[in-house]
Design a protein around this motif. Structure first.
Motif, PDB file in Angstrom:
ATOM      1  N   TYR A   8       0.854  -1.188   0.000  1.00 48.43           N
ATOM      2  CA  TYR A   8       0.000   0.000   0.000  1.00 48.43           C
ATOM      3  C   TYR A   8       0.889   1.237   0.000  1.00 48.43           C
ATOM      4  CZ  TYR A   8       0.646  -0.227   5.169  1.00 48.43           C
ATOM      5  OH  TYR A   8       1.158  -0.303   6.448  1.00 48.43           O
ATOM      6  N   THR A   9       0.293   2.377  -0.330  1.00 44.55           N
ATOM      7  CA  THR A   9       1.051   3.610  -0.514  1.00 44.55           C
ATOM      8  C   THR A   9       0.766   4.593   0.618  1.00 44.55           C
ATOM      9  OG1 THR A   9       1.026   3.345  -2.913  1.00 44.55           O
ATOM     10  CG2 THR A   9       1.510   5.549  -2.061  1.00 44.55           C
ATOM     11  N   ILE A  10       1.831   5.109   1.216  1.00 46.85           N
ATOM     12  CA  ILE A  10       1.681   6.123   2.248  1.00 46.85           C
ATOM     13  C   ILE A  10       2.083   7.483   1.687  1.00 46.85           C
ATOM     14  CG2 ILE A  10       1.999   4.510   4.158  1.00 46.85           C
ATOM     15  CD1 ILE A  10       4.884   5.436   4.410  1.00 46.85           C
ATOM     16  N   GLY A  11       1.496   8.528   2.257  1.00 46.56           N
ATOM     17  CA  GLY A  11       1.801   9.881   1.815  1.00 46.56           C
ATOM     18  C   GLY A  11       1.949  10.822   2.997  1.00 46.56           C
ATOM     19  N   ASP A  20      -4.240  31.506  10.493  1.00 45.83           N
ATOM     20  CA  ASP A  20      -5.669  31.303  10.269  1.00 45.83           C
ATOM     21  C   ASP A  20      -6.006  29.816  10.352  1.00 45.83           C
ATOM     22  OD1 ASP A  20      -8.257  31.009   9.152  1.00 45.83           O
ATOM     23  OD2 ASP A  20      -8.028  32.869   8.009  1.00 45.83           O
ATOM     24  N   VAL A  21      -6.628  29.408  11.460  1.00 40.74           N
ATOM     25  CA  VAL A  21      -6.887  27.979  11.680  1.00 40.74           C
ATOM     26  C   VAL A  21      -7.848  27.407  10.641  1.00 40.74           C
ATOM     27  CG1 VAL A  21      -6.356  28.058  14.144  1.00 40.74           C
ATOM     28  CG2 VAL A  21      -8.700  28.499  13.376  1.00 40.74           C
ATOM     29  N   ASN A  22      -8.800  28.201  10.214  1.00 42.23           N
ATOM     30  CA  ASN A  22      -9.761  27.703   9.221  1.00 42.23           C
ATOM     31  C   ASN A  22      -9.114  27.529   7.856  1.00 42.23           C
ATOM     32  OD1 ASN A  22     -11.959  27.617  11.043  1.00 42.23           O
ATOM     33  ND2 ASN A  22     -12.236  29.830  10.828  1.00 42.23           N
ATOM     34  N   GLU A  23      -8.250  28.474   7.489  1.00 41.35           N
ATOM     35  CA  GLU A  23      -7.537  28.347   6.222  1.00 41.35           C
ATOM     36  C   GLU A  23      -6.581  27.164   6.249  1.00 41.35           C
ATOM     37  OE1 GLU A  23      -7.890  29.846   3.230  1.00 41.35           O
ATOM     38  OE2 GLU A  23      -9.707  30.629   4.186  1.00 41.35           O
ATOM     39  N   ASN A  24      -5.942  26.925   7.388  1.00 45.97           N
ATOM     40  CA  ASN A  24      -5.043  25.768   7.502  1.00 45.97           C
ATOM     41  C   ASN A  24      -5.816  24.462   7.350  1.00 45.97           C
ATOM     42  OD1 ASN A  24      -2.722  27.316   7.887  1.00 45.97           O
ATOM     43  ND2 ASN A  24      -2.964  27.363  10.108  1.00 45.97           N
ATOM     44  N   LEU A  25      -7.018  24.411   7.906  1.00 46.04           N
ATOM     45  CA  LEU A  25      -7.846  23.215   7.760  1.00 46.04           C
ATOM     46  C   LEU A  25      -8.219  22.998   6.295  1.00 46.04           C
ATOM     47  CD1 LEU A  25      -9.512  20.868   8.831  1.00 46.04           C
ATOM     48  CD2 LEU A  25     -11.317  22.510   9.450  1.00 46.04           C
ATOM     49  N   LYS A  26      -8.659  24.054   5.630  1.00 45.62           N
ATOM     50  CA  LYS A  26      -9.004  23.949   4.207  1.00 45.62           C
ATOM     51  C   LYS A  26      -7.795  23.514   3.380  1.00 45.62           C
ATOM     52  CE  LYS A  26     -12.604  27.528   4.318  1.00 45.62           C
ATOM     53  NZ  LYS A  26     -12.962  28.893   3.847  1.00 45.62           N
ATOM     54  N   LYS A  27      -6.652  24.100   3.702  1.00 45.60           N
ATOM     55  CA  LYS A  27      -5.426  23.775   2.967  1.00 45.60           C
ATOM     56  C   LYS A  27      -5.061  22.303   3.159  1.00 45.60           C
ATOM     57  CE  LYS A  27      -0.697  25.488   2.429  1.00 45.60           C
ATOM     58  NZ  LYS A  27       0.231  26.558   2.823  1.00 45.60           N
ATOM     59  N   ALA A  28      -5.140  21.830   4.392  1.00 48.84           N
ATOM     60  CA  ALA A  28      -4.792  20.436   4.671  1.00 48.84           C
ATOM     61  C   ALA A  28      -5.725  19.479   3.931  1.00 48.84           C
ATOM     62  CB  ALA A  28      -4.830  20.175   6.174  1.00 48.84           C
ATOM     63  N   ILE A  29      -6.992  19.811   3.867  1.00 47.09           N
ATOM     64  CA  ILE A  29      -7.935  18.974   3.135  1.00 47.09           C
ATOM     65  C   ILE A  29      -7.607  18.987   1.646  1.00 47.09           C
ATOM     66  CG2 ILE A  29     -10.347  18.783   2.402  1.00 47.09           C
ATOM     67  CD1 ILE A  29     -11.125  19.738   5.230  1.00 47.09           C
ATOM     68  N   SER A  30      -7.307  20.171   1.113  1.00 42.49           N
ATOM     69  CA  SER A  30      -6.955  20.280  -0.309  1.00 42.49           C
ATOM     70  C   SER A  30      -5.732  19.452  -0.650  1.00 42.49           C
ATOM     71  CB  SER A  30      -6.712  21.755  -0.662  1.00 42.49           C
ATOM     72  OG  SER A  30      -6.262  21.891  -1.991  1.00 42.49           O
ATOM     73  N   LYS A  34      -5.125  16.120  -3.061  1.00 38.68           N
ATOM     74  CA  LYS A  34      -4.061  15.977  -4.052  1.00 38.68           C
ATOM     75  C   LYS A  34      -3.283  14.677  -3.838  1.00 38.68           C
ATOM     76  CE  LYS A  34      -3.188  20.983  -4.377  1.00 38.68           C
ATOM     77  NZ  LYS A  34      -2.172  22.039  -4.090  1.00 38.68           N
ATOM     78  N   ALA A  35      -2.953  14.405  -2.584  1.00 33.81           N
ATOM     79  CA  ALA A  35      -2.188  13.185  -2.281  1.00 33.81           C
ATOM     80  C   ALA A  35      -2.969  11.935  -2.665  1.00 33.81           C
ATOM     81  CB  ALA A  35      -1.815  13.158  -0.804  1.00 33.81           C
ATOM     82  N   ALA A  36      -4.267  11.944  -2.398  1.00 33.67           N
ATOM     83  CA  ALA A  36      -5.102  10.793  -2.742  1.00 33.67           C
ATOM     84  C   ALA A  36      -5.138  10.590  -4.257  1.00 33.67           C
ATOM     85  CB  ALA A  36      -6.507  10.984  -2.187  1.00 33.67           C
ATOM     86  N   LYS A  37      -5.231  11.677  -5.012  1.00 31.25           N
ATOM     87  CA  LYS A  37      -5.228  11.577  -6.469  1.00 31.25           C
ATOM     88  C   LYS A  37      -3.916  11.006  -6.988  1.00 31.25           C
ATOM     89  CE  LYS A  37      -8.551  15.281  -7.411  1.00 31.25           C
ATOM     90  NZ  LYS A  37      -8.754  16.640  -7.968  1.00 31.25           N
ATOM     91  N   GLU A  38      -2.823  11.267  -6.254  1.00 31.35           N
ATOM     92  CA  GLU A  38      -1.519  10.742  -6.655  1.00 31.35           C
ATOM     93  C   GLU A  38      -1.291   9.308  -6.184  1.00 31.35           C
ATOM     94  OE1 GLU A  38       1.662  13.402  -5.637  1.00 31.35           O
ATOM     95  OE2 GLU A  38       0.605  15.161  -6.427  1.00 31.35           O
TER      96      GLU A  38
END
Length: 298
Positions: A8-11, A20-30, A34-38
């Motif tokens: 299996y693949t780890i990322g 900005d805690v909310n922006e960091n959360l959005k960024k981490a999800i984004s 990306k990692a899942a697509k890769e």
């Protein structure tokens, strides 16, 4: 359902984080998307990813950054994990109760289920790393978690220097040790000590991989973070990496850029290496009682 595939693949997500805690959360999800697509199937974020590294100062107001196990981070990543069919390690500043806080990691499986929680066991207290002011030492012990894809262990930053932590987590069956991290240089020390400090950091974690026959994935942040203008701040040195059970570096990031690192976990290779280097077989467990003592006085 557990994956019966032997690979299996780890990322790991090396990120630069803001106030900005909310922006960091959005960024981490984004970036998780990306990692899942890769191709990543088990994904890890950096330590305390929702904010800048606030432990550079002892500030009463920083406790307001804490969240519960069922707070914004876990809720958002349960949905993300389920939608992407990935398992995610989400480090949080955990508010357990009034006046009791931990540096923790929530492990979420690919169906969105929270598999469990790890609380950082070793809490540092160094210049600009004043974690004892904020965090109660972990009380859940060393743990491993059976995700859909494989069995993983989570440790956090300062834990990475202690062979006992790596050993006990490996003995719980972990195939991969994930180390979400926030570590860097004091700017005034970088020129003189920077190379050896980072080399020591990489070397000790590679040694855990070798001694225990496991993969190791260390996940750092990047960027200069200064809580106050008059402070020097910390230059987080990035250099996130993944190594195999022989300590071979499979992927390593830069010192200053946001990156996704991917590597394949091959359980056939893990088994072959443990057969040839049978450290766990040859441990003298009858002779190690004194390891529980603080120091052996003559």
């Amino acid at each position: 359902m557990i994956n019966n595939n032997r690979k299996y693949t780890i990322g790991v997500l090396q990120l630069e984080l803001s106030d900005d805690v909310n922006e960091n959360l959005k960024k981490a999800i984004s970036w998780t998307e990306k990692a899942a697509k890769e191709g990543a199937q088990v994904i890890c974020l950096p330590e305390l990813y929702r904010s800048k590294y606030f432990c550079q100062t002892e500030d009463f107001n920083s406790f307001n950054l804490a969240e519960g196990i069922s707070g914004p981070s876990a809720n958002a990543f349960q949905k993300t994990a389920r939608e992407l069919n990935v398992s995610v390690i989400v480090p949080i500043f955990e508010k357990r109760s009034f006046g009791i806080y931990h540096n923790s990691a929530v492990v979420i499986d690919a169906n969105g289920e929270i598999l469990g929680l790890y609380r950082k066991m070793h809490i540092p207290d160094d210049p600009a790393f004043y974690e004892k002011y904020y965090f109660t030492p972990g009380d859940l012990g060393f743990k491993s978690f059976q995700t859909k894809f494989g069995k993983i262990g989570t440790l956090i930053c300062w834990d990475q220097w202690f062979p006992e932590a790596a050993r006990l987590t490996s003995l719980k069956g972990a195939e991969v040790l994930f180390y979400p991290t926030a570590i860097g240089w004091h700017p005034k020390e970088k020129d003189k000590f920077g190379t050896i400090q980072k080399d020591s950091w990489i070397t000790i974690q590679r040694s855990h991989a070798i001694a225990n026959g496991v993969y190791v994935a260390s996940v750092n942040r990047v960027g200069l973070e200064k809580p106050k203008n008059e402070q020097d701040g910390i230059i987080f040195w990035g250099s996130s990496f993944i190594c195999n059970p022989q300590g071979e570096i499979l992927a390593i990031a830069s010192e200053d850029k946001e990156e996704i690192l991917l590597a394949e976990v091959d359980l056939n290779q893990l088994e072959t290496i443990r057969r040839n280097w049978p450290f766990l077989r040859d441990r003298r467990i009858d002779a190690y009682d004194e390891i529980t003592k603080r120091f052996l006085d003559e």
